[in-house]
Motif scaffolding. Structure first.
Motif, PDB file in Angstrom:
ATOM      1  N   THR A  83       0.852  -1.189   0.000  1.00  0.00           N
ATOM      2  CA  THR A  83       0.000   0.000   0.000  1.00  0.00           C
ATOM      3  C   THR A  83       0.891   1.243   0.000  1.00  0.00           C
ATOM      4  OG1 THR A  83      -0.063   0.191   2.405  1.00  0.00           O
ATOM      5  CG2 THR A  83      -1.735  -1.235   1.370  1.00  0.00           C
ATOM      6  N   PRO A  84       0.354   2.388  -0.384  1.00  0.00           N
ATOM      7  CA  PRO A  84       1.148   3.620  -0.326  1.00  0.00           C
ATOM      8  C   PRO A  84       1.672   3.917   1.087  1.00  0.00           C
ATOM      9  CG  PRO A  84      -0.798   3.986  -1.666  1.00  0.00           C
ATOM     10  CD  PRO A  84      -0.940   2.616  -1.049  1.00  0.00           C
ATOM     11  N   GLU A  85       0.886   3.577   2.110  1.00  0.00           N
ATOM     12  CA  GLU A  85       1.317   3.789   3.494  1.00  0.00           C
ATOM     13  C   GLU A  85       2.506   2.899   3.836  1.00  0.00           C
ATOM     14  OE1 GLU A  85      -1.968   3.025   2.717  1.00  0.00           O
ATOM     15  OE2 GLU A  85      -2.643   5.106   2.774  1.00  0.00           O
ATOM     16  N   GLN A  86       2.481   1.643   3.373  1.00  0.00           N
ATOM     17  CA  GLN A  86       3.602   0.735   3.623  1.00  0.00           C
ATOM     18  C   GLN A  86       4.867   1.217   2.907  1.00  0.00           C
ATOM     19  OE1 GLN A  86       1.622  -2.801   2.235  1.00  0.00           O
ATOM     20  NE2 GLN A  86       1.353  -3.589   4.323  1.00  0.00           N
ATOM     21  N   LYS A  87       4.714   1.693   1.682  1.00  0.00           N
ATOM     22  CA  LYS A  87       5.865   2.212   0.941  1.00  0.00           C
ATOM     23  C   LYS A  87       6.455   3.422   1.648  1.00  0.00           C
ATOM     24  CE  LYS A  87       4.188   0.700  -3.568  1.00  0.00           C
ATOM     25  NZ  LYS A  87       3.717   1.128  -4.892  1.00  0.00           N
ATOM     26  N   GLU A  88       5.587   4.298   2.145  1.00  0.00           N
ATOM     27  CA  GLU A  88       6.069   5.482   2.860  1.00  0.00           C
ATOM     28  C   GLU A  88       6.775   5.084   4.154  1.00  0.00           C
ATOM     29  OE1 GLU A  88       7.053   9.317   3.216  1.00  0.00           O
ATOM     30  OE2 GLU A  88       6.064   8.405   1.496  1.00  0.00           O
ATOM     31  N   ARG A  89       6.253   4.083   4.840  1.00  0.00           N
ATOM     32  CA  ARG A  89       6.904   3.599   6.068  1.00  0.00           C
ATOM     33  C   ARG A  89       8.280   3.024   5.757  1.00  0.00           C
ATOM     34  NH1 ARG A  89       4.470  -0.462  10.683  1.00  0.00           N
ATOM     35  NH2 ARG A  89       6.029   0.084  12.218  1.00  0.00           N
ATOM     36  N   ASP A 134      10.600   5.978   5.082  1.00  0.00           N
ATOM     37  CA  ASP A 134      10.952   6.648   6.336  1.00  0.00           C
ATOM     38  C   ASP A 134      11.950   5.829   7.142  1.00  0.00           C
ATOM     39  OD1 ASP A 134       9.249   8.718   5.704  1.00  0.00           O
ATOM     40  OD2 ASP A 134       7.620   8.036   7.027  1.00  0.00           O
ATOM     41  N   ALA A 135      11.721   4.519   7.204  1.00  0.00           N
ATOM     42  CA  ALA A 135      12.614   3.644   7.961  1.00  0.00           C
ATOM     43  C   ALA A 135      14.003   3.585   7.332  1.00  0.00           C
ATOM     44  CB  ALA A 135      12.025   2.237   8.066  1.00  0.00           C
ATOM     45  N   GLY A 136      14.067   3.544   6.005  1.00  0.00           N
ATOM     46  CA  GLY A 136      15.362   3.539   5.324  1.00  0.00           C
ATOM     47  C   GLY A 136      16.131   4.820   5.574  1.00  0.00           C
ATOM     48  N   GLY A 137      15.440   5.956   5.529  1.00  0.00           N
ATOM     49  CA  GLY A 137      16.083   7.231   5.812  1.00  0.00           C
ATOM     50  C   GLY A 137      16.559   7.327   7.249  1.00  0.00           C
ATOM     51  N   ALA A 138      15.745   6.834   8.176  1.00  0.00           N
ATOM     52  CA  ALA A 138      16.130   6.861   9.591  1.00  0.00           C
ATOM     53  C   ALA A 138      17.346   5.974   9.844  1.00  0.00           C
ATOM     54  CB  ALA A 138      14.953   6.416  10.457  1.00  0.00           C
ATOM     55  N   ARG A 171       6.405 -10.843   2.870  1.00  0.00           N
ATOM     56  CA  ARG A 171       5.212 -10.849   2.011  1.00  0.00           C
ATOM     57  C   ARG A 171       5.512 -10.360   0.597  1.00  0.00           C
ATOM     58  NH1 ARG A 171       1.772  -7.989   6.231  1.00  0.00           N
ATOM     59  NH2 ARG A 171       2.049  -6.290   4.764  1.00  0.00           N
ATOM     60  N   ASP A 172       6.393  -9.358   0.484  1.00  0.00           N
ATOM     61  CA  ASP A 172       6.711  -8.793  -0.828  1.00  0.00           C
ATOM     62  C   ASP A 172       8.189  -8.409  -0.842  1.00  0.00           C
ATOM     63  OD1 ASP A 172       6.927  -7.492  -3.238  1.00  0.00           O
ATOM     64  OD2 ASP A 172       5.167  -6.229  -2.943  1.00  0.00           O
ATOM     65  N   PRO A 173       9.040  -9.191  -1.509  1.00  0.00           N
ATOM     66  CA  PRO A 173      10.474  -8.900  -1.535  1.00  0.00           C
ATOM     67  C   PRO A 173      10.820  -7.510  -2.077  1.00  0.00           C
ATOM     68  CG  PRO A 173      10.078 -11.109  -2.348  1.00  0.00           C
ATOM     69  CD  PRO A 173       8.738 -10.448  -2.196  1.00  0.00           C
ATOM     70  N   ALA A 174       9.920  -6.885  -2.831  1.00  0.00           N
ATOM     71  CA  ALA A 174      10.172  -5.534  -3.325  1.00  0.00           C
ATOM     72  C   ALA A 174      10.286  -4.538  -2.178  1.00  0.00           C
ATOM     73  CB  ALA A 174       9.063  -5.110  -4.278  1.00  0.00           C
ATOM     74  N   ALA A 175       9.790  -4.899  -1.003  1.00  0.00           N
ATOM     75  CA  ALA A 175       9.898  -4.008   0.154  1.00  0.00           C
ATOM     76  C   ALA A 175      11.356  -3.717   0.478  1.00  0.00           C
ATOM     77  CB  ALA A 175       9.206  -4.642   1.365  1.00  0.00           C
ATOM     78  N   TRP A 176      12.218  -4.711   0.329  1.00  0.00           N
ATOM     79  CA  TRP A 176      13.641  -4.502   0.620  1.00  0.00           C
ATOM     80  C   TRP A 176      14.269  -3.526  -0.359  1.00  0.00           C
ATOM     81  CZ3 TRP A 176      14.325  -5.601   5.272  1.00  0.00           C
ATOM     82  CH2 TRP A 176      13.761  -6.720   5.861  1.00  0.00           C
ATOM     83  N   LEU A 217       9.879  -2.047  14.809  1.00  0.00           N
ATOM     84  CA  LEU A 217      10.026  -1.609  13.426  1.00  0.00           C
ATOM     85  C   LEU A 217      10.750  -2.675  12.618  1.00  0.00           C
ATOM     86  CD1 LEU A 217       9.735   0.497  11.191  1.00  0.00           C
ATOM     87  CD2 LEU A 217      11.901   1.485  11.987  1.00  0.00           C
ATOM     88  N   GLY A 218      11.775  -3.268  13.188  1.00  0.00           N
ATOM     89  CA  GLY A 218      12.495  -4.341  12.498  1.00  0.00           C
ATOM     90  C   GLY A 218      11.602  -5.524  12.183  1.00  0.00           C
ATOM     91  N   ARG A 219      10.758  -5.897  13.126  1.00  0.00           N
ATOM     92  CA  ARG A 219       9.823  -7.004  12.882  1.00  0.00           C
ATOM     93  C   ARG A 219       8.809  -6.646  11.805  1.00  0.00           C
ATOM     94  NH1 ARG A 219      10.572  -7.485  18.430  1.00  0.00           N
ATOM     95  NH2 ARG A 219       8.739  -6.225  18.916  1.00  0.00           N
ATOM     96  N   ALA A 220       8.330  -5.399  11.822  1.00  0.00           N
ATOM     97  CA  ALA A 220       7.359  -4.967  10.806  1.00  0.00           C
ATOM     98  C   ALA A 220       8.000  -4.964   9.418  1.00  0.00           C
ATOM     99  CB  ALA A 220       6.822  -3.585  11.150  1.00  0.00           C
ATOM    100  N   LEU A 221       9.239  -4.496   9.322  1.00  0.00           N
ATOM    101  CA  LEU A 221       9.931  -4.498   8.031  1.00  0.00           C
ATOM    102  C   LEU A 221      10.190  -5.918   7.546  1.00  0.00           C
ATOM    103  CD1 LEU A 221      12.500  -1.612   8.567  1.00  0.00           C
ATOM    104  CD2 LEU A 221      10.336  -1.541   7.332  1.00  0.00           C
ATOM    105  N   SER A 222      10.567  -6.795   8.459  1.00  0.00           N
ATOM    106  CA  SER A 222      10.798  -8.195   8.082  1.00  0.00           C
ATOM    107  C   SER A 222       9.525  -8.835   7.551  1.00  0.00           C
ATOM    108  CB  SER A 222      11.313  -8.991   9.274  1.00  0.00           C
ATOM    109  OG  SER A 222      12.593  -8.562   9.629  1.00  0.00           O
TER     110      SER A 222
END
Length: 119
Positions: free
Chosen positions: A32-38, A41-45, A77-82, A67-72
């Motif tokens: 979702t757009p919210e997940q992409k934004e998260r 934000d996490a990558g920048g942090a 679910r979607d390897p594109a998240a990495w 946050l680490g668990r949420a990113l994992s």
């Protein structure tokens, strides 16, 4: 080895990589757009936390375990998240100022070498 022996293997590897890539993983179609934004934000942090020493005014907080668990979970679910996460970290690192001050300043004079010492 001769070039005639290596060429077919090299071409085969390139073709497999080219055709196996498919669509752009950065698209993150299942996110979702919210997940992409998260993820951004996490990558920048993470980049700010790792780039600056403790006490620096631009250093961010350490990423939390939740946050680490949420990113994992997103990555599972979607390897594109990495891809989105690490691209955001890379983009942030590229845009940050150097933690070592002005890099355009004249570099310091090299230390003199001690006779018999290592240079």
């Amino acid at each position: 080895m001769k070039a005639a022996t290596i060429l077919p293997s090299a071409l085969g590897a390139i073709m497999i990589a080219f055709w196996g890539c498919g669509g752009s993983p950065a698209a993150g179609g299942n996110l979702t757009p919210e997940q992409k934004e998260r993820l951004r934000d996490a990558g920048g942090a993470l980049a700010r936390y790792l780039a600056f020493p403790p006490g620096h005014h631009l250093r961010g907080e350490a990423p939390s375990d939740s946050l680490g668990r949420a990113l994992s979970e997103l990555g599972r679910r979607d390897p594109a998240a990495w891809t989105i996460y690490y691209r955001a970290a890379s983009d942030t690192l590229h845009a940050l100022e150097s933690p070592f001050g002005d890099e355009s300043a004249t570099p310091p004079e090299p230390s003199p070498t001690v006779p018999g010492g290592r240079s």
